[in-house]
Design a protein around this motif. Structure first.
Motif, PDB file in Angstrom:
ATOM      1  N   TYR A 113       0.847  -1.205   0.000  1.00 37.05           N
ATOM      2  CA  TYR A 113       0.000   0.000   0.000  1.00 37.05           C
ATOM      3  C   TYR A 113       0.878   1.249   0.000  1.00 37.05           C
ATOM      4  O   TYR A 113       0.651   2.184  -0.761  1.00 37.05           O
ATOM      5  N   ASP A 152     -14.884   0.116   5.520  1.00 33.80           N
ATOM      6  CA  ASP A 152     -13.780   0.897   4.946  1.00 33.80           C
ATOM      7  C   ASP A 152     -13.956   1.073   3.445  1.00 33.80           C
ATOM      8  O   ASP A 152     -12.977   1.130   2.706  1.00 33.80           O
ATOM      9  N   TYR A 199     -10.351  13.313   0.199  1.00 39.11           N
ATOM     10  CA  TYR A 199      -9.726  13.182  -1.116  1.00 39.11           C
ATOM     11  C   TYR A 199      -9.633  14.561  -1.793  1.00 39.11           C
ATOM     12  O   TYR A 199      -9.642  14.675  -3.013  1.00 39.11           O
TER      13      TYR A 199
HETATM   14  N1  NIG Z   1      -5.529   4.236   5.492  1.00 37.74           N
HETATM   15  C1  NIG Z   1      -6.008   5.281   5.046  1.00 37.74           C
HETATM   16  N2  NIG Z   1      -7.195   5.442   4.427  1.00 37.74           N
HETATM   17  C2  NIG Z   1      -8.008   4.427   3.839  1.00 37.74           C
HETATM   18  C3  NIG Z   1      -7.587   4.090   2.469  1.00 37.74           C
HETATM   19  C4  NIG Z   1      -7.915   5.162   1.553  1.00 37.74           C
HETATM   20  C5  NIG Z   1      -7.427   4.929   0.157  1.00 37.74           C
HETATM   21  O1  NIG Z   1      -6.525   4.104  -0.070  1.00 37.74           O
HETATM   22  O2  NIG Z   1      -7.959   5.601  -0.715  1.00 37.74           O
HETATM   23  C6  NIG Z   1      -8.228   3.232   4.716  1.00 37.74           C
HETATM   24  O3  NIG Z   1      -8.760   3.457   5.806  1.00 37.74           O
HETATM   25  O4  NIG Z   1      -8.012   2.094   4.343  1.00 37.74           O
END
Ligand code: NIG
Ligand code: ZN
Length: 356
Positions: free
Chosen positions: A109, A334, A159
């Protein structure tokens, strides 16, 4: 005079009440004895609120002679409360399916994030999208969630990162709150990533000096209803100090603290959240034992996201230990461009509950 009601759900095999004393949450061993009525009925009034729940025979005699717009025979069926999705990122433009191939080829990630993809990719597309476009896709996503049994969704901005787009996202959430038939909890997540061209400290300063005062003004005028403040507290994103400053700024203006912590690296986010009186901390795959104890003592909810750990091949959070230690545990889908799950039932199937 006979009263009229909207709905009678008759003679269900089970009605799951979860709790009977109006508790806001159950913890520890109390979770093993959920309140369940066998052979029960439910009456819904014309205002959409539940008027009565009880044994079918009692409801029948209590409401004999009254009328219902609709009656549903629930024999052999189970009536459950609506599902609460405690963590979503549902307002965005720009699909990220190409990242799945990168992940299958071994990228993490953070590899994708640091190469300018991930959240940054979505930020670029969301900044360019019109408010109407964002509302239309958001509405469709919420409808998918409702079809899967969700009745309350926590929805994050995050975003945009700049004030203009963060406000655009929050207005989209506000419009859905006013126009659609489900409950929303709105979270300002302007610290979801460090915007291009800024350091984390500069981004935190911008949030504290410009974003939060504007949010306060819009909330005071009733133009926006924002419930929570969020930060992605993670190595390479916002460290503990910048996270603390942003969360304290939000708390000072009356927002509940509800943030991302201890996901990819142990950050002591749980300890920080407990100290600041956070309502909730999400992820917690890397939470420490001390963090779990602090969250239990502070009555801070752990929002676990089994889908994300599954998608990113992280270890699952230690749900069993948190439950045994008395932490309030909630779940979220999520939903985001990287974890495309609308269904809370889908999250129940993942192996988060098994003893590690
Ligand atoms: N970790 C940070 N934010 C999100 C992912 C958001 C994204 O990748 O767009 C989460 O909760 O998984
Ligand atoms: Zn998230």
């Amino acid at each position: 005079m006979t009263s009229s009601h909207r709905l009678l759900l008759e003679n269900a095999q089970q009605v799951v009440l979860v709790c009977v004393r109006g508790e806001r949450f159950l913890t520890g061993s109390a979770l093993r004895s959920l309140a369940v009525l066998e052979g029960a009925s439910v009456v819904v009034g014309t205002d959409g609120l539940i008027k009565a729940v009880g044994p079918a025979a009692v409801i029948q005699s209590q409401f004999s002679g009254e009328t219902f717009e609709e009656r549903i025979d629930c024999s052999g069926k189970c009536i459950l409360p609506g599902l609460v999705d405690a963590h979503t990122h549902p307002v965005w433009a720009g699909e990220r399916v190409h990242e799945f191939a990168m992940k299958l080829a071994g990228a993490t990630y953070m590899d994708i994030h640091q190469a300018g993809g991930g959240i940054n990719f979505t930020v670029e597309h969301t900044r360019q999208a019109s408010e109407e476009e964002l509302f239309c896709s958001f509405q469709q996503r919420l409808q998918c969630m409702m079809r899967a049994g969700t009745t309350l969704v926590e929805c994050k901005s995050g975003y945009g990162l700049n004030l203009e787009t963060e406000l655009k996202m929050l207005r989209v959430i506000e419009r859905a709150r006013r126009e659609l038939h489900l409950s929303l909890s709105a979270t300002y997540c302007g610290a979801h990533s460090v915007p291009k061209g800024k350091t984390a400290v500069e981004a935190a300063d911008d949030i504290i000096n410009h974003h939060l005062p504007r949010l306060k003004e819009l909330s005071r005028n009733g133009d926006l209803h924002v419930d929570n403040i969020d930060v992605f507290c993670e190595k390479g994103v916002f460290d503990l100090d910048t996270t603390r400053r942003i969360l304290e700024g939000g708390k000072k203006m009356g927002l509940q603290i509800n943030f991302h912590g201890d996901e990819l690296h142990p950050m002591k986010a749980a300890e920080l959240g407990a100290e600041l009186g956070a309502q909730a901390i999400s992820h917690l795959e890397e939470v420490s034992d001390e963090g779990i104890a602090a969250m239990a003592a502070a009555r801070c909810s752990a929002v676990l996201l089994p889908t994300t750990a599954y998608m990113l091949r992280l270890k699952q959070p230690r749900a069993r230990k948190m439950l045994d230690e008395g932490v309030i545990v909630a779940l979220g889908s999520d939903f985001n461009p990287n974890a495309y799950c609308f269904s809370m039932m889908g999250t129940f199937d993942l192996p988060v509950w098994r003893p590690s």
